[in-house]
Design a protein around this motif. Structure first.
Motif, PDB file in Angstrom:
ATOM      1  N   ILE A   1      45.331  43.456  47.437  1.00  0.00           N
ATOM      2  CA  ILE A   1      44.162  42.867  46.655  1.00  0.00           C
ATOM      3  C   ILE A   1      44.504  41.674  45.963  1.00  0.00           C
ATOM      4  CG2 ILE A   1      44.382  44.194  44.443  1.00  0.00           C
ATOM      5  CD1 ILE A   1      41.305  44.712  44.637  1.00  0.00           C
ATOM      6  N   SER A   2      45.556  41.260  45.606  1.00  0.00           N
ATOM      7  CA  SER A   2      45.820  40.232  45.215  1.00  0.00           C
ATOM      8  C   SER A   2      45.892  38.797  46.016  1.00  0.00           C
ATOM      9  CB  SER A   2      47.543  40.262  44.556  1.00  0.00           C
ATOM     10  OG  SER A   2      48.617  40.445  45.556  1.00  0.00           O
ATOM     11  N   ARG A   3      45.782  39.164  47.479  1.00  0.00           N
ATOM     12  CA  ARG A   3      45.566  38.392  48.351  1.00  0.00           C
ATOM     13  C   ARG A   3      44.108  37.911  48.495  1.00  0.00           C
ATOM     14  NH1 ARG A   3      49.164  36.514  52.104  1.00  0.00           N
ATOM     15  NH2 ARG A   3      47.776  36.861  53.578  1.00  0.00           N
ATOM     16  N   LEU A   4      43.257  38.661  47.902  1.00  0.00           N
ATOM     17  CA  LEU A   4      41.891  38.482  48.068  1.00  0.00           C
ATOM     18  C   LEU A   4      41.189  37.271  48.639  1.00  0.00           C
ATOM     19  CD1 LEU A   4      39.392  39.138  45.075  1.00  0.00           C
ATOM     20  CD2 LEU A   4      41.817  38.356  44.969  1.00  0.00           C
ATOM     21  N   HIS A   5      41.845  36.112  47.913  1.00  0.00           N
ATOM     22  CA  HIS A   5      41.329  34.670  48.101  1.00  0.00           C
ATOM     23  C   HIS A   5      41.904  34.355  49.630  1.00  0.00           C
ATOM     24  CE1 HIS A   5      39.990  33.631  44.273  1.00  0.00           C
ATOM     25  NE2 HIS A   5      40.953  34.236  43.734  1.00  0.00           N
TER      26      HIS A   5
ATOM     27  N   SER B   1      40.156  40.924  36.403  1.00  0.00           N
ATOM     28  CA  SER B   1      40.150  42.504  36.164  1.00  0.00           C
ATOM     29  C   SER B   1      41.735  42.694  36.442  1.00  0.00           C
ATOM     30  CB  SER B   1      39.241  43.164  37.174  1.00  0.00           C
ATOM     31  OG  SER B   1      38.084  42.997  36.698  1.00  0.00           O
ATOM     32  N   LEU B   2      42.238  42.141  37.538  1.00  0.00           N
ATOM     33  CA  LEU B   2      43.683  42.849  37.846  1.00  0.00           C
ATOM     34  C   LEU B   2      44.534  42.229  36.676  1.00  0.00           C
ATOM     35  CD1 LEU B   2      43.766  41.782  41.568  1.00  0.00           C
ATOM     36  CD2 LEU B   2      43.926  44.002  40.501  1.00  0.00           C
ATOM     37  N   ARG B   3      44.529  40.981  36.256  1.00  0.00           N
ATOM     38  CA  ARG B   3      45.239  40.533  34.938  1.00  0.00           C
ATOM     39  C   ARG B   3      45.290  41.233  33.689  1.00  0.00           C
ATOM     40  NH1 ARG B   3      43.451  35.301  36.917  1.00  0.00           N
ATOM     41  NH2 ARG B   3      41.857  35.235  35.441  1.00  0.00           N
ATOM     42  N   PHE B   4      44.019  41.753  33.496  1.00  0.00           N
ATOM     43  CA  PHE B   4      43.990  42.701  32.419  1.00  0.00           C
ATOM     44  C   PHE B   4      44.509  43.988  32.603  1.00  0.00           C
ATOM     45  CE2 PHE B   4      41.388  46.405  30.601  1.00  0.00           C
ATOM     46  CZ  PHE B   4      41.266  46.089  29.235  1.00  0.00           C
TER      47      PHE B   4
ATOM     48  N   ILE C   1      49.212  48.880  33.957  1.00  0.00           N
ATOM     49  CA  ILE C   1      48.852  49.312  35.065  1.00  0.00           C
ATOM     50  C   ILE C   1      49.706  48.610  36.207  1.00  0.00           C
ATOM     51  CG2 ILE C   1      46.965  49.689  36.669  1.00  0.00           C
ATOM     52  CD1 ILE C   1      45.016  50.138  34.632  1.00  0.00           C
ATOM     53  N   ASP C   2      50.323  49.489  36.951  1.00  0.00           N
ATOM     54  CA  ASP C   2      51.211  49.139  38.079  1.00  0.00           C
ATOM     55  C   ASP C   2      50.336  48.343  39.198  1.00  0.00           C
ATOM     56  OD1 ASP C   2      53.193  48.254  39.875  1.00  0.00           O
ATOM     57  OD2 ASP C   2      53.853  50.349  40.251  1.00  0.00           O
ATOM     58  N   THR C   3      50.120  47.096  39.583  1.00  0.00           N
ATOM     59  CA  THR C   3      49.039  46.628  40.402  1.00  0.00           C
ATOM     60  C   THR C   3      49.909  46.637  41.756  1.00  0.00           C
ATOM     61  OG1 THR C   3      49.269  44.323  39.753  1.00  0.00           O
ATOM     62  CG2 THR C   3      47.432  45.801  38.829  1.00  0.00           C
ATOM     63  N   SER C   4      51.167  47.057  41.667  1.00  0.00           N
ATOM     64  CA  SER C   4      52.048  46.798  42.734  1.00  0.00           C
ATOM     65  C   SER C   4      52.273  48.294  43.422  1.00  0.00           C
ATOM     66  CB  SER C   4      53.217  46.464  42.545  1.00  0.00           C
ATOM     67  OG  SER C   4      54.274  47.430  41.857  1.00  0.00           O
ATOM     68  N   SER C   5      51.369  49.390  43.084  1.00  0.00           N
ATOM     69  CA  SER C   5      51.262  50.262  43.697  1.00  0.00           C
ATOM     70  C   SER C   5      50.392  50.357  45.238  1.00  0.00           C
ATOM     71  CB  SER C   5      50.589  51.483  42.923  1.00  0.00           C
ATOM     72  OG  SER C   5      49.479  51.200  42.486  1.00  0.00           O
TER      73      SER C   5
ATOM     74  N   PHE D   1      46.646  49.549  45.433  1.00  0.00           N
ATOM     75  CA  PHE D   1      46.366  48.024  45.075  1.00  0.00           C
ATOM     76  C   PHE D   1      46.712  47.193  46.331  1.00  0.00           C
ATOM     77  CE2 PHE D   1      46.347  49.665  40.836  1.00  0.00           C
ATOM     78  CZ  PHE D   1      45.343  48.983  40.187  1.00  0.00           C
ATOM     79  N   THR D   2      47.863  47.552  47.007  1.00  0.00           N
ATOM     80  CA  THR D   2      48.437  46.879  47.993  1.00  0.00           C
ATOM     81  C   THR D   2      48.208  47.365  49.670  1.00  0.00           C
ATOM     82  OG1 THR D   2      50.578  48.376  48.061  1.00  0.00           O
ATOM     83  CG2 THR D   2      50.378  46.262  46.523  1.00  0.00           C
ATOM     84  N   SER D   3      47.442  48.293  49.758  1.00  0.00           N
ATOM     85  CA  SER D   3      47.207  48.770  51.139  1.00  0.00           C
ATOM     86  C   SER D   3      45.722  49.280  51.193  1.00  0.00           C
ATOM     87  CB  SER D   3      48.204  49.710  51.561  1.00  0.00           C
ATOM     88  OG  SER D   3      48.188  51.031  50.815  1.00  0.00           O
ATOM     89  N   VAL D   4      45.243  49.549  52.381  1.00  0.00           N
ATOM     90  CA  VAL D   4      43.775  50.246  52.230  1.00  0.00           C
ATOM     91  C   VAL D   4      43.836  51.231  53.516  1.00  0.00           C
ATOM     92  CG1 VAL D   4      42.807  48.286  51.655  1.00  0.00           C
ATOM     93  CG2 VAL D   4      43.101  48.601  53.923  1.00  0.00           C
TER      94      VAL D   4
END
Length: 499
Positions: free
Chosen positions: A225-229, A255-258, A264-268, A271-274
């Motif tokens: 999700i960090s690559r959404l752009h 929201s991710l920065r918050f 919160i671990d946003t590398s889990s 957040f990184t796969s779907v």
């Protein structure tokens, strides 16, 4: 279960759960890979005692190609019975669980992809761009509706297409109609239009490649999700919808920065796969039969050509071969209905395809056109509510809105697509039921096949990039515009402010 690179064709650990349908002897045994090599004597709990993967052959099969060489057909089916499954039972059950939640109003389904896949257009970039658009649409819908979106691609098997006539006549010459690349070829010659069963094998191997690519994209970092752009397509970037998407992406970034700031671990993996699934129309029954396997852990039969299959409007006869085949498999199913479907007929279809009334098992995919939908859908919903049936209601706003221009192009007007989608939501609001999803033919390519929308395609500009070999598809900007419309409508239903 997530689509993972560990489930590539070479991954045999979970292939052990399936038995090819045609293998049978009196003695069951297992190989060193723990693959049951025979069909068990006991009946499957997924089907009645009179069902088998071949029982469809005793019913009338509409929209089926006629193969002139039955031995050649048998050889192709036999080869497919020996190949690895394209999907696995755990993945299918994962999708079923998600659809069960949608049927209870706790999610939304996004189904999208090509009208029909082809051999000559197969390319990793094409798969990637369609995946990108679906990811964009899903992000918009998830952020807008505040509910999970189940992502299903019309990919890795969507080759065959039903035809209005069995034969096509040009300049007095009659040849079999083009039915998709897994049946015959598009060129109007006797050689190309010959129904060739070996094309099913070729379609299998292309589907395997497509699934491998999708698994890599969904778990290998592209879906982070960090690559959404990076999901924004170049030709969409400069459109109004591209700008709108960038603004939404900035909100998600914030929201991710918050989340990171509060620990919160946003590398889990969340957040990184779907989770990404595939579906196609259950049309070419010899192919589906050949890829049907029995799960050794549950005894249920699964069609391992796809996670989900649907039966089309033209093949959903109650006594037909397609309903006979699908009633015995454990996959989530769909059925397309138009204004021709009566409430009584729909209940009988539901009882055939989902006799145990299992939530998430069956989706009703509605394709009528806005005016007919407003008139006919309420009675269908009322019948389902009266009988207490658990279904997922999905809108197909494109198929009922096809027209032909003066220049001979098949197209769809975006305004009509939008009107049918609006009618779908309006009727569900009136009936107190849940609008569970949308099913669209779309592509990540910059095509000019459907008129209208922010891309401003007109009848005159259709010829500029009209690439489809079958039906017209929404391009990336039109698909994204549709996602924002759905998002706004879902926000209205839940009382959230406009995006």
């Amino acid at each position: 279960m997530r689509l993972s690179t560990a489930l590539l064709i070479a991954g045999l650990s979970r292939a052990a759960a399936f038995t090819p349908a045609s293998l049978s002897t009196n003695v069951a045994h297992k190989s060193a890979l723990s693959v049951a090599s025979v069909r068990p004597e006991t009946s499957s709990p997924a089907a009645s005692d009179d069902w088998s993967p071949e029982s469809w052959t005793n019913a009338v099969a509409k929209q089926m190609p006629i193969y002139e060489d039955q031995e050649e057909l048998a050889g192709a089916v036999k080869e497919l019975e020996k190949v690895a499954p394209l999907v696995f039972a755990g993945e299918v059950r994962s999708l079923h669980e998600k659809l069960a939640r949608v049927s209870q109003g706790q999610g939304f389904v996004l189904m999208g992809g090509d009208c029909a896949e082809s051999f000559k257009e197969f390319h990793v970039n094409h798969i990637r761009d369609t995946f990108r658009v679906i990811m964009q649409m899903s992000l918009v819908m998830t952020f807008g509706s505040a509910m999970p979106v189940v992502k299903i691609g019309r990919m890795a098997g969507q080759f065959a297409k039903p035809r209005s006539e069995p034969n096509e006549v040009i300049d007095g010459v009659s040849l079999p109609s083009y039915r998709g690349d897994n049946v015959n070829q598009e060129e109007f010659t006797p050689e190309a239009r010959r129904n060739d069963p070996n094309l099913m094998v070729k379609a299998y191997y292309q589907s395997a490649q497509t699934l491998n690519i999708l698994r890599a994209f969904s778990t290998g970092g592209f879906a982070d999700i960090s690559r959404l752009h990076a999901w924004n397509l170049d030709f969409v970037e400069d459109t109004a919808e591209g700008s709108r998407y960038r603004k939404l992406a900035s909100k998600v970034d914030e929201s991710l920065r918050f989340m990171k700031a509060i620990g919160i671990d946003t590398s889990s993996p969340e957040f990184t796969s779907v989770d990404f699934y595939t579906a196609h129309e259950c049309l070419l029954l010899p192919y589906e039969q050949a890829l049907t396997r029995q799960d050794s852990t549950t005894g249920k039969w699964y069609d391992c050509s796809s996670h989900m299959l649907w039966v089309g409007e033209r093949t959903r006869d109650l006594d037909g071969a397609h309903l006979e085949f699908t009633r015995g498999i454990g996959n989530p199913l769909g059925v397309k209905v138009s204004d021709k479907c009566t409430p009584d007929e729909l209940i009988r279809i539901i009882n055939t395809m989902n006799p145990q009334n299992i939530p998430g098992k069956l989706s009703i995919i509605v394709r009528m056109g806005a005016e007919k939908l407003r008139k006919n859908l309420p009675e269908l919903i009322r019948a389902v509510q009266r009988e207490g049936k658990a279904v997922v209601w999905i809108s197909d706003p494109v198929h009922g809105n096809t027209r032909k221009t003066d220049g001979g192009f098949k197209t769809r007007d975006f305004d009509n697509v939008r009107a049918e989608l609006r009618a779908f939501f309006d009727v569900h609001d009136e009936m107190g039921s849940h609008p569970g999803g949308v099913h669209v033919e779309m592509t990540g390519e910059d095509v000019t096949e459907c008129t209208g929308g922010v891309s401003s395609v007109t009848d005159e500009s259709l010829k500029e990039r009209y690439n489809t070999a079958c039906d017209p598809r929404l391009n990336g900007s039109q698909a994204l515009e549709l996602a924002f419309l759905i998002s706004e409508r879902m926000r209205l239903r839940t009382g959230l402010p406009s995006l």
